[in-house]
Design a protein around this motif. Structure first.
Motif, PDB file in Angstrom:
ATOM      1  N   ASP A 130       1.782 103.033 -25.905  1.00 43.53           N
ATOM      2  CA  ASP A 130       0.662 103.315 -24.996  1.00 43.53           C
ATOM      3  C   ASP A 130       0.448 104.819 -24.856  1.00 43.53           C
ATOM      4  O   ASP A 130      -0.692 105.313 -24.840  1.00 43.53           O
ATOM      5  CB  ASP A 130       0.948 102.706 -23.613  1.00 43.53           C
ATOM      6  N   PHE A 131       1.543 105.564 -24.780  1.00 44.72           N
ATOM      7  CA  PHE A 131       1.439 107.015 -24.646  1.00 44.72           C
ATOM      8  C   PHE A 131       0.804 107.632 -25.892  1.00 44.72           C
ATOM      9  O   PHE A 131      -0.055 108.517 -25.816  1.00 44.72           O
ATOM     10  CB  PHE A 131       2.832 107.590 -24.401  1.00 44.72           C
ATOM     11  N   MET A 132       1.210 107.137 -27.092  1.00 42.50           N
ATOM     12  CA  MET A 132       0.649 107.648 -28.340  1.00 42.50           C
ATOM     13  C   MET A 132      -0.830 107.320 -28.432  1.00 42.50           C
ATOM     14  O   MET A 132      -1.654 108.146 -28.860  1.00 42.50           O
ATOM     15  CB  MET A 132       1.425 107.056 -29.517  1.00 42.50           C
ATOM     16  N   ASP A 133      -1.181 106.086 -28.048  1.00 48.07           N
ATOM     17  CA  ASP A 133      -2.595 105.686 -28.089  1.00 48.07           C
ATOM     18  C   ASP A 133      -3.426 106.572 -27.157  1.00 48.07           C
ATOM     19  O   ASP A 133      -4.531 107.010 -27.510  1.00 48.07           O
ATOM     20  CB  ASP A 133      -2.745 104.212 -27.690  1.00 48.07           C
ATOM     21  N   GLU A 134      -2.874 106.830 -25.992  1.00 50.11           N
ATOM     22  CA  GLU A 134      -3.606 107.655 -25.029  1.00 50.11           C
ATOM     23  C   GLU A 134      -3.775 109.082 -25.563  1.00 50.11           C
ATOM     24  O   GLU A 134      -4.844 109.683 -25.443  1.00 50.11           O
ATOM     25  CB  GLU A 134      -2.844 107.673 -23.703  1.00 50.11           C
ATOM     26  N   GLU A 135      -2.713 109.615 -26.174  1.00 53.68           N
ATOM     27  CA  GLU A 135      -2.800 110.965 -26.731  1.00 53.68           C
ATOM     28  C   GLU A 135      -3.823 111.018 -27.867  1.00 53.68           C
ATOM     29  O   GLU A 135      -4.620 111.961 -27.983  1.00 53.68           O
ATOM     30  CB  GLU A 135      -1.432 111.411 -27.242  1.00 53.68           C
ATOM     31  N   ASN A 136      -3.807 109.984 -28.741  1.00 54.15           N
ATOM     32  CA  ASN A 136      -4.770 109.942 -29.852  1.00 54.15           C
ATOM     33  C   ASN A 136      -6.206 109.879 -29.329  1.00 54.15           C
ATOM     34  O   ASN A 136      -7.120 110.530 -29.857  1.00 54.15           O
ATOM     35  CB  ASN A 136      -4.479 108.750 -30.758  1.00 54.15           C
ATOM     36  N   ALA A 137      -6.410 109.070 -28.294  1.00 53.91           N
ATOM     37  CA  ALA A 137      -7.757 108.939 -27.734  1.00 53.91           C
ATOM     38  C   ALA A 137      -8.237 110.280 -27.149  1.00 53.91           C
ATOM     39  O   ALA A 137      -9.383 110.700 -27.359  1.00 53.91           O
ATOM     40  CB  ALA A 137      -7.775 107.861 -26.665  1.00 53.91           C
ATOM     41  N   LEU A 138      -7.326 110.950 -26.422  1.00 52.73           N
ATOM     42  CA  LEU A 138      -7.708 112.246 -25.860  1.00 52.73           C
ATOM     43  C   LEU A 138      -7.998 113.284 -26.950  1.00 52.73           C
ATOM     44  O   LEU A 138      -8.943 114.074 -26.857  1.00 52.73           O
ATOM     45  CB  LEU A 138      -6.590 112.761 -24.953  1.00 52.73           C
ATOM     46  N   LEU A 139      -7.165 113.239 -28.028  1.00 52.92           N
ATOM     47  CA  LEU A 139      -7.381 114.180 -29.132  1.00 52.92           C
ATOM     48  C   LEU A 139      -8.720 113.936 -29.821  1.00 52.92           C
ATOM     49  O   LEU A 139      -9.474 114.870 -30.136  1.00 52.92           O
ATOM     50  CB  LEU A 139      -6.227 114.074 -30.127  1.00 52.92           C
ATOM     51  N   GLN A 140      -9.031 112.662 -30.083  1.00 50.48           N
ATOM     52  CA  GLN A 140     -10.307 112.320 -30.719  1.00 50.48           C
ATOM     53  C   GLN A 140     -11.477 112.726 -29.833  1.00 50.48           C
ATOM     54  O   GLN A 140     -12.504 113.247 -30.308  1.00 50.48           O
ATOM     55  CB  GLN A 140     -10.351 110.817 -31.005  1.00 50.48           C
ATOM     56  N   GLN A 141     -11.333 112.530 -28.522  1.00 51.74           N
ATOM     57  CA  GLN A 141     -12.417 112.905 -27.611  1.00 51.74           C
ATOM     58  C   GLN A 141     -12.629 114.413 -27.617  1.00 51.74           C
ATOM     59  O   GLN A 141     -13.770 114.896 -27.609  1.00 51.74           O
ATOM     60  CB  GLN A 141     -12.084 112.419 -26.194  1.00 51.74           C
ATOM     61  N   ALA A 142     -11.529 115.159 -27.654  1.00 45.04           N
ATOM     62  CA  ALA A 142     -11.652 116.622 -27.688  1.00 45.04           C
ATOM     63  C   ALA A 142     -12.314 117.090 -28.979  1.00 45.04           C
ATOM     64  O   ALA A 142     -13.161 117.995 -28.980  1.00 45.04           O
ATOM     65  CB  ALA A 142     -10.269 117.254 -27.541  1.00 45.04           C
TER      66      ALA A 142
END
Length: 403
Positions: free
Chosen positions: A287-299
């Motif tokens: 879940d933490f990795m998914d959240e980090e990936n989502a934030l990175l893609q959004q940025a």
């Protein structure tokens, strides 16, 4: 078999604490009393035995004459030791208890244990002995414990009460032999007549070593009931021991099985908890990795997108506001027209100032104004320069707006 009612007088004075008779005088006396009670009750089913103590606060009857051996033996526990022995009072109370016996056909007998000094005079004891003899009461005396003058007084008492050798006295010196072992071979234990009861004969034979050829040291021919009772009790004890051993083995096996089951269940629960914790950790990590990936893609998406210009945003906001409020649209239109007019007027004024002949004619027409005055010329020159700089600014703005 003689039918008797017996009262046993116990010496529980302070002298009974001495250890010259193993393990102590009182304990040796208690063992002998238990043995005599068993012999008396076994010799005849109708025999009765009572017990009293002669020291302490006074003479105390523990058990009135009864045939219940268990009740007789139970009263021996908890006897208090202390004080001085009152032999005369003890014998008189025992005679009174025998007088009130239920079966008047029973012969009366008193057995006295004397292990401490006697404070009474010889004449007093002789009077008591004569009274016992008159009431047909037999007296047996067990003398133990050394004391000067005691044996002489007891002999005088026995001589006063003895009738046809029905009364007896036994002197038991201190030594390795137990008090009960010495009494087994005496008439006090075996009784009068042809060797006494079967129980007494069997006990005497066992003590003398003559009962080794029989089971449990008892001759079945002399007392078949006692032999049978001993055999049954031995079998019951053996069965009880076997059942206790079997139960102990079963309990031990159950405890081992319970321990194994508890250990296996504990291991399983530990493994299960470990797997659950590992799965929870994996889920949290994913879940933490998914959240980090989502934030990175959004940025990245925000960085790659082009921002709209502020002018366009203002135009869109203005268009939305105009669409919602028609009065605001009218006001905006009027302000735009006024702005165009003002800009046109400013441009016209600047053109007129640029024309020097026009400005000079106007100044000459004014009264009191000299066009050739240096200050006027400087003012006109500064105004002309300002108009020229304004025109340049306007020319520079127009191409930028076209872009």
């Amino acid at each position: 078999m003689v039918l008797e009612a017996t009262m046993i007088c116990i010496d529980n004075s302070e002298w009974m604490r001495n250890g010259d008779y193993a393990p102590s005088r009182f304990q040796a006396q208690a063992d002998a009393v238990n043995l005599i009670c068993g012999a008396k009750t076994q010799s005849n089913p109708e025999n009765t035995v009572g017990i009293l103590t002669m020291a302490g606060k006074g003479v105390r009857v523990l058990v009135t004459p009864t045939s219940d051996l268990g009740k007789i033996l139970a009263c021996m526990h908890g006897i208090e030791i202390g004080g001085e022995m009152n032999l005369a009072a003890g014998i008189q109370v025992a005679q009174l208890a025998l007088k009130h016996r239920q079966n008047k056909k029973q012969q009366q007998r008193i057995i006295v244990f004397v292990g401490s000094p006697i404070k009474h005079e010889k004449k007093v004891l002789e009077l008591i002995g004569k009274k016992l003899k008159k009431n047909n009461v037999a007296l047996d005396i067990v003398d133990f414990g050394e004391d000067e003058g005691k044996s002489e007084k007891l002999e005088a008492l026995l001589a006063a009460v003895n009738n046809n050798d029905t009364s007896h006295i036994v002197h038991v010196p201190a030594g390795p032999s137990a008090l009960s072992d010495v009494l087994i071979s005496t008439p006090i234990f075996t009784g009068d007549g042809e060797g006494g009861s079967g129980f007494a004969a069997a006990a005497a034979a066992a003590a003398a070593g003559g009962g080794s050829g029989f089971e449990f040291g008892v001759d079945p021919n002399l007392d078949p009931e006692l032999a049978l009772a001993l055999r049954v009790s031995m079998e019951e004890e053996r069965a009880r021991q076997e059942a206790a051993a079997k139960k102990a083995a079963e309990d031990a096996s159950k405890q081992e099985q319970a321990g194994e089951q508890a250990s296996s269940s504990q291991d399983a629960s530990m493994a299960e908890s470990t797997s659950v914790l590992a799965s929870e950790a994996d889920n949290k990590r994913s879940d933490f990795m998914d959240e980090e990936n989502a934030l990175l893609q959004q940025a990245l998406a925000m960085s790659m997108d082009e921002r709209p210009s502020s002018h366009d945003v203002q135009d869109t906001d203005m268009s939305e506001a105009v669409a919602e409020d028609p009065e605001l649209a009218l006001a905006l239109q009027l302000s735009v027209q006024d702005g165009t007019k003002e800009s046109g007027n400013q441009s016209d004024v600047s053109k007129l100032l640029a024309d020097q002949s026009f400005v000079s004619s106007i100044l000459a027409s004014l009264p009191g104004v000299d066009p050739n005055d240096p200050s006027v010329k400087d003012l006109l020159a500064s105004m002309q320069s300002q108009s020229e700089s304004q025109e340049k600014k306007d020319e520079d703005k127009e191409p930028k707006e076209d872009k």
